[in-house]
Write an enzyme that holds these catalytic residues in place. Structure first.
Site, PDB file in Angstrom:
ATOM      1  N   ASP A  30     -17.835 -65.042 -10.114  1.00 15.57           N
ATOM      2  CA  ASP A  30     -17.110 -63.917  -9.530  1.00 15.57           C
ATOM      3  C   ASP A  30     -17.212 -62.723 -10.486  1.00 15.57           C
ATOM      4  O   ASP A  30     -17.050 -62.859 -11.705  1.00 15.57           O
ATOM      5  CB  ASP A  30     -15.640 -64.299  -9.302  1.00 15.57           C
ATOM      6  N   ILE A  31     -17.478 -61.540  -9.927  1.00 16.08           N
ATOM      7  CA  ILE A  31     -17.678 -60.340 -10.745  1.00 16.08           C
ATOM      8  C   ILE A  31     -16.371 -59.899 -11.412  1.00 16.08           C
ATOM      9  O   ILE A  31     -16.403 -59.180 -12.416  1.00 16.08           O
ATOM     10  CB  ILE A  31     -18.267 -59.204  -9.869  1.00 16.08           C
ATOM     11  N   ASN A  87      -9.684 -67.744   1.086  1.00 19.03           N
ATOM     12  CA  ASN A  87      -8.769 -66.798   1.720  1.00 19.03           C
ATOM     13  C   ASN A  87      -9.245 -66.448   3.122  1.00 19.03           C
ATOM     14  O   ASN A  87     -10.453 -66.420   3.387  1.00 19.03           O
ATOM     15  CB  ASN A  87      -8.687 -65.521   0.877  1.00 19.03           C
ATOM     16  N   GLY A  93      -5.620 -62.435   1.844  1.00 20.63           N
ATOM     17  CA  GLY A  93      -6.221 -61.731   0.709  1.00 20.63           C
ATOM     18  C   GLY A  93      -7.735 -61.692   0.752  1.00 20.63           C
ATOM     19  O   GLY A  93      -8.382 -61.446  -0.275  1.00 20.63           O
ATOM     20  N   GLN A  94      -8.334 -61.906   1.934  1.00 22.99           N
ATOM     21  CA  GLN A  94      -9.803 -61.880   2.033  1.00 22.99           C
ATOM     22  C   GLN A  94     -10.299 -60.439   1.972  1.00 22.99           C
ATOM     23  O   GLN A  94      -9.789 -59.567   2.688  1.00 22.99           O
ATOM     24  CB  GLN A  94     -10.260 -62.542   3.333  1.00 22.99           C
ATOM     25  N   HIS A 100     -16.180 -67.940   1.475  1.00 25.63           N
ATOM     26  CA  HIS A 100     -16.496 -68.321   0.098  1.00 25.63           C
ATOM     27  C   HIS A 100     -15.361 -69.144  -0.454  1.00 25.63           C
ATOM     28  O   HIS A 100     -14.193 -68.843  -0.231  1.00 25.63           O
ATOM     29  CB  HIS A 100     -16.739 -67.086  -0.774  1.00 25.63           C
ATOM     30  N   LEU A 101     -15.731 -70.175  -1.181  1.00 29.85           N
ATOM     31  CA  LEU A 101     -14.765 -71.036  -1.849  1.00 29.85           C
ATOM     32  C   LEU A 101     -14.648 -70.575  -3.293  1.00 29.85           C
ATOM     33  O   LEU A 101     -15.626 -70.627  -4.047  1.00 29.85           O
ATOM     34  CB  LEU A 101     -15.265 -72.484  -1.782  1.00 29.85           C
ATOM     35  N   HIS A 102     -13.468 -70.048  -3.649  1.00 31.40           N
ATOM     36  CA  HIS A 102     -13.222 -69.729  -5.048  1.00 31.40           C
ATOM     37  C   HIS A 102     -12.983 -71.028  -5.811  1.00 31.40           C
ATOM     38  O   HIS A 102     -12.236 -71.896  -5.347  1.00 31.40           O
ATOM     39  CB  HIS A 102     -11.938 -68.900  -5.200  1.00 31.40           C
TER      40      HIS A 102
HETATM   41  P1  5GP Z   1     -11.794 -62.568  -1.462  1.00 32.74           P
HETATM   42  O1  5GP Z   1     -10.852 -61.477  -1.920  1.00 32.74           O
HETATM   43  O2  5GP Z   1     -12.558 -62.141  -0.217  1.00 32.74           O
HETATM   44  O3  5GP Z   1     -11.164 -63.929  -1.320  1.00 32.74           O
HETATM   45  O4  5GP Z   1     -12.826 -62.758  -2.631  1.00 32.74           O
HETATM   46  C1  5GP Z   1     -13.934 -61.922  -2.812  1.00 32.74           C
HETATM   47  C2  5GP Z   1     -14.370 -62.103  -4.245  1.00 32.74           C
HETATM   48  O5  5GP Z   1     -15.655 -61.569  -4.387  1.00 32.74           O
HETATM   49  C3  5GP Z   1     -13.457 -61.370  -5.240  1.00 32.74           C
HETATM   50  O6  5GP Z   1     -12.906 -62.298  -6.150  1.00 32.74           O
HETATM   51  C4  5GP Z   1     -14.401 -60.372  -5.908  1.00 32.74           C
HETATM   52  O7  5GP Z   1     -14.150 -60.210  -7.284  1.00 32.74           O
HETATM   53  C5  5GP Z   1     -15.767 -60.977  -5.642  1.00 32.74           C
HETATM   54  N1  5GP Z   1     -16.823 -59.983  -5.543  1.00 32.74           N
HETATM   55  C6  5GP Z   1     -16.778 -58.811  -4.836  1.00 32.74           C
HETATM   56  N2  5GP Z   1     -17.948 -58.161  -4.962  1.00 32.74           N
HETATM   57  C7  5GP Z   1     -18.736 -58.930  -5.744  1.00 32.74           C
HETATM   58  C8  5GP Z   1     -20.085 -58.775  -6.243  1.00 32.74           C
HETATM   59  O8  5GP Z   1     -20.782 -57.800  -5.969  1.00 32.74           O
HETATM   60  N3  5GP Z   1     -20.562 -59.775  -7.034  1.00 32.74           N
HETATM   61  C9  5GP Z   1     -19.815 -60.876  -7.353  1.00 32.74           C
HETATM   62  N4  5GP Z   1     -20.394 -61.784  -8.142  1.00 32.74           N
HETATM   63  N5  5GP Z   1     -18.564 -61.049  -6.913  1.00 32.74           N
HETATM   64  C10 5GP Z   1     -18.029 -60.096  -6.113  1.00 32.74           C
END
Ligand code: 5GP
Ligand code: ZN
Length: 114
Positions: A30-31, A87, A93-94, A100-102
């Site tokens: 995750d970035i 999420n 919080g998506q 995607h599975l964190h």
């Molecule tokens: P969500 O909030 O949809 O559950 O999670 C999305 C995740 O994607 C966030 O934790 C965010 O930091 C990560 N993310 C968003 N943009 C990028 C990217 O360009 N590269 C990577 N590696 N992660 C990303």
């Protein structure tokens, strides 16, 4: 899907710190890591949210968890433990609409989530 960030990571159009990839899934850091170890397991297939899952995707979901298990072991967080989160939509919080599975580990996680 052409304008999807995670489809672009799947295709290599946008770079990521890839930990594992095969015909079905990609795994990358995750970035904006929320734990010492935080990676995402995503399907190659574009599925926008949990609400869009079909019965035929059941095997793919299982593969995502088994891949999380493998990469967690490789990252050394299996025994200490980790949190998996997927999420869904605004209240969940998506922010990226490709499921995607964190996987978060390397520190104790609190419960309940905020
Ligand atoms: P969500 O909030 O949809 O559950 O999670 C999305 C995740 O994607 C966030 O934790 C965010 O930091 C990560 N993310 C968003 N943009 C990028 C990217 O360009 N590269 C990577 N590696 N992660 C990303
Ligand atoms: Zn996508």
């Amino acid at each position: 899907m052409s304008d999807c960030l995670f489809c672009k990571i799947n295709s290599g159009e946008i770079p990521a710190d890839i930990l594992y990839q095969d015909d079905d899934v990609s795994v990358f850091r995750d970035i904006s890591a929320q734990a010492p170890c935080h990676f995402l397991v995503i399907p190659k297939k574009h599925i926008a949210t949990i609400n869009h899952l079909q019965p035929a995707d059941a095997g793919l979901l299982g593969k995502m968890y088994l891949t999380a298990q493998d990469v967690a072991r490789q990252q050394g967080i299996s025994e200490s433990g980790f949190r998996t989160v997927m999420n869904c939509n605004d209240d969940g919080g998506q922010t990226v609409y490709h499921i995607h599975l964190h996987v978060l580990g390397g520190r104790p996680m609190s419960w309940p989530p905020g």
